[in-house]
Design a protein around this motif. Structure first.
Motif, PDB file in Angstrom:
ATOM      1  N   ALA A   1      40.067 -32.977  92.790  1.00 22.24           N
ATOM      2  CA  ALA A   1      40.307 -32.186  94.000  1.00 22.24           C
ATOM      3  C   ALA A   1      41.489 -31.249  93.794  1.00 22.24           C
ATOM      4  O   ALA A   1      41.469 -30.092  94.249  1.00 22.24           O
ATOM      5  N   ARG A   2      42.518 -31.724  93.090  1.00 16.46           N
ATOM      6  CA  ARG A   2      43.674 -30.878  92.804  1.00 16.46           C
ATOM      7  C   ARG A   2      43.275 -29.695  91.930  1.00 16.46           C
ATOM      8  O   ARG A   2      43.660 -28.552  92.177  1.00 16.46           O
ATOM      9  N   ASP A   3      42.447 -29.960  90.914  1.00 11.71           N
ATOM     10  CA  ASP A   3      41.988 -28.876  90.041  1.00 11.71           C
ATOM     11  C   ASP A   3      41.108 -27.897  90.805  1.00 11.71           C
ATOM     12  O   ASP A   3      41.180 -26.670  90.595  1.00 11.71           O
ATOM     13  N   TYR A   4      40.284 -28.409  91.697  1.00 15.21           N
ATOM     14  CA  TYR A   4      39.395 -27.560  92.484  1.00 15.21           C
ATOM     15  C   TYR A   4      40.219 -26.643  93.392  1.00 15.21           C
ATOM     16  O   TYR A   4      39.932 -25.445  93.541  1.00 15.21           O
ATOM     17  N   ARG A   5      41.263 -27.206  93.985  1.00 17.82           N
ATOM     18  CA  ARG A   5      42.131 -26.398  94.837  1.00 17.82           C
ATOM     19  C   ARG A   5      42.813 -25.282  94.027  1.00 17.82           C
ATOM     20  O   ARG A   5      42.955 -24.152  94.496  1.00 17.82           O
TER      21      ARG A   5
ATOM     22  N   GLY B   1      33.479 -42.209  86.533  1.00 14.69           N
ATOM     23  CA  GLY B   1      32.468 -42.877  87.347  1.00 14.69           C
ATOM     24  C   GLY B   1      32.773 -44.359  87.480  1.00 14.69           C
ATOM     25  O   GLY B   1      33.688 -44.901  86.848  1.00 14.69           O
ATOM     26  N   ASN B   2      31.986 -45.022  88.311  1.00 12.13           N
ATOM     27  CA  ASN B   2      32.237 -46.429  88.620  1.00 12.13           C
ATOM     28  C   ASN B   2      31.120 -47.371  88.164  1.00 12.13           C
ATOM     29  O   ASN B   2      31.129 -48.546  88.541  1.00 12.13           O
ATOM     30  N   TYR B   3      30.210 -46.872  87.366  1.00 14.94           N
ATOM     31  CA  TYR B   3      29.131 -47.729  86.895  1.00 14.94           C
ATOM     32  C   TYR B   3      29.608 -48.596  85.738  1.00 14.94           C
ATOM     33  O   TYR B   3      30.021 -48.105  84.690  1.00 14.94           O
TER      34      TYR B   3
ATOM     35  N   VAL C   1      48.405 -46.102  90.653  1.00 17.08           N
ATOM     36  CA  VAL C   1      48.431 -45.975  92.111  1.00 17.08           C
ATOM     37  C   VAL C   1      49.449 -46.997  92.594  1.00 17.08           C
ATOM     38  O   VAL C   1      49.256 -48.202  92.437  1.00 17.08           O
ATOM     39  N   LEU C   2      50.545 -46.502  93.157  1.00 17.93           N
ATOM     40  CA  LEU C   2      51.666 -47.372  93.498  1.00 17.93           C
ATOM     41  C   LEU C   2      51.970 -47.274  94.987  1.00 17.93           C
ATOM     42  O   LEU C   2      52.466 -46.263  95.475  1.00 17.93           O
ATOM     43  N   ASP C   3      51.668 -48.338  95.706  1.00 10.29           N
ATOM     44  CA  ASP C   3      52.057 -48.400  97.118  1.00 10.29           C
ATOM     45  C   ASP C   3      53.410 -49.086  97.271  1.00 10.29           C
ATOM     46  O   ASP C   3      53.973 -49.110  98.358  1.00 10.29           O
TER      47      ASP C   3
ATOM     48  N   ILE D   1      40.491 -48.084  93.789  1.00 11.04           N
ATOM     49  CA  ILE D   1      39.721 -48.395  92.582  1.00 11.04           C
ATOM     50  C   ILE D   1      38.544 -47.434  92.449  1.00 11.04           C
ATOM     51  O   ILE D   1      38.300 -46.846  91.386  1.00 11.04           O
ATOM     52  N   LEU D   2      37.817 -47.238  93.538  1.00 13.11           N
ATOM     53  CA  LEU D   2      36.637 -46.374  93.496  1.00 13.11           C
ATOM     54  C   LEU D   2      37.022 -44.900  93.350  1.00 13.11           C
ATOM     55  O   LEU D   2      36.397 -44.154  92.595  1.00 13.11           O
ATOM     56  N   LEU D   3      38.053 -44.467  94.058  1.00 14.34           N
ATOM     57  CA  LEU D   3      38.486 -43.077  93.958  1.00 14.34           C
ATOM     58  C   LEU D   3      39.014 -42.771  92.560  1.00 14.34           C
ATOM     59  O   LEU D   3      38.756 -41.687  92.015  1.00 14.34           O
ATOM     60  N   SER D   4      39.756 -43.707  91.978  1.00 15.57           N
ATOM     61  CA  SER D   4      40.290 -43.457  90.638  1.00 15.57           C
ATOM     62  C   SER D   4      39.174 -43.411  89.607  1.00 15.57           C
ATOM     63  O   SER D   4      39.254 -42.664  88.630  1.00 15.57           O
ATOM     64  N   GLY D   5      38.116 -44.197  89.815  1.00 12.75           N
ATOM     65  CA  GLY D   5      36.989 -44.168  88.896  1.00 12.75           C
ATOM     66  C   GLY D   5      36.304 -42.811  88.864  1.00 12.75           C
ATOM     67  O   GLY D   5      35.890 -42.333  87.801  1.00 12.75           O
TER      68      GLY D   5
END
Length: 343
Positions: free
Chosen positions: A140-144, A160-162, A275-277, A129-133
């Motif tokens: 990170a993929r774009d940065y790479r 963001g998560n606010y 996000v699918l586990d 939840i926090l990472l997706s926010g």
């Protein structure tokens, strides 16, 4: 009806699970701890109740310590286990091996689902939840790819998560734990669960809403409902298409709770993220189009107990056997009347 043994008597116990599960969940020191509170049958663990060896072990076993790969404990098995009075499960759901015959005989059942296996699933969910926010994975993929940092002051206000809104589908053991873990954050939490009153939802720290409102009003929807006939395909095309643009669906429950075809279509249209586990089928075929969706993170059942988290399952099992042997009953019992609401 089976009764709890006299206080401080060492019950006769046996392991019933797959060999891989036994090795992973109960390493030598955990086996030694278990043997310290019961008279443990010699290894290996039972993974087939029909063999002569298994029948000899079952003949005087009072407690089965079960795990992944345990065969069903049906009436025929119980006939070979006249002394069996309790099952202590080191994994999650007991549906696969604790049969109606067990409940009819009054076998007491304990499961690590609530106190042990639910915790890492809830932790994984909150992390996602926090990472997706923050859109961490995409950025990170774009940065790479570009080696260039984005202009952080120009980051879109939707990142963001606010004060984001998180919708929880079902106040299950894991759903409740997720709500609890989200309390420190500046998030608004919605809850849909037809078996939870508005007062109970508020006490949990969530705002109760109907199912359509949950999906239409959340930035993230996290699925925690068990897979039952009434919940198969519950998350349908209408609910998925009602989600906010770029909203996130997190599923750590069961793949079949979600209409997989509809989800695939919505993701391929890049309307939402996921996000699918768990998936349906699980695992996905190699040529399934979900693999090609950059807006879908698919993980191989990482949420449940793995690695050192398996020690929590072993510790709980040892504690439950010790309590039962002392006549104190289980701390984490599974009740027959609650089966309809459990995974």
């Amino acid at each position: 009806m089976p009764s709890t043994p006299p206080a401080h008597r060492r019950p006769r116990a046996a392991l019933a699970m797959g060999a891989d599960a036994a090795a992973a969940v109960l390493p030598p020191d955990s086996l030694a701890a278990l043997a310290g509170v019961c008279t443990l049958a010699p290894q290996p663990a039972l993974d087939d109740f029909t063999t002569g060896t298994a029948r000899a072990v079952l003949a005087d076993t009072e407690v089965l310590v079960t795990g992944w790969g345990c065969p069903p404990i049906h009436a025929g098995v119980l006939a070979a286990a006249p002394a069996l009075r309790a099952v202590v499960h080191t994994a999650g759901s007991v549906r696969g091996h604790v049969t109606e015959a067990c409940w009819d005989r009054g076998i007491e059942v304990s499961s690590a689902a609530a106190a042990a296996n639910a915790l890492p699933v809830a932790e994984y969910t909150v992390a996602m939840i926090l990472l997706s926010g923050k859109r961490v994975l995409e950025r990170a993929r774009d940065y790479r790819a570009t080696r260039a940092r984005d202009a952080w002051l120009a980051t879109p206000p939707g990142v963001g998560n606010y004060r984001r809104t998180v919708g929880i589908l079902s106040a299950s053991l894991i759903g409740r734990r997720v709500i609890e873990l989200l309390r420190p954050y500046d998030l608004r939490v919605l809850l849909h669960d037809p078996y939870v009153t508005d007062t109970e939802a508020t006490a949990l720290g969530a705002h109760p809403v109907g199912l359509p409102a949950l999906f239409a009003g959340s930035d993230v929807v996290s699925v925690h409902t068990p897979l039952l006939p009434s919940t198969t395909g519950l998350v349908d095309r209408e609910l998925l298409t009602s989600m906010r643009p770029d909203a996130v669906l997190v599923n750590t429950a069961r793949g079949a709770v979600v209409d997989q075809e509809a989800l695939t279509d919505v993701l391929r249209a890049e309307r939402i993220r996921a996000v699918l586990d768990v998936t349906d089928p699980d695992p996905l075929p190699e040529d399934h189009p979900l693999w090609d969706c950059d807006n879908a993170l698919i993980t191989p059942h990482l949420a449940g107990s793995q690695g050192n988290e398996l020690r929590r399952l072993a510790d709980l099992a040892v504690g439950e056997v010790a309590r039962w042997a002392a006549g104190d009953g289980f701390s984490h019992p599974v009740r027959r009347e609650r089966l309809a609401f459990l995974a």
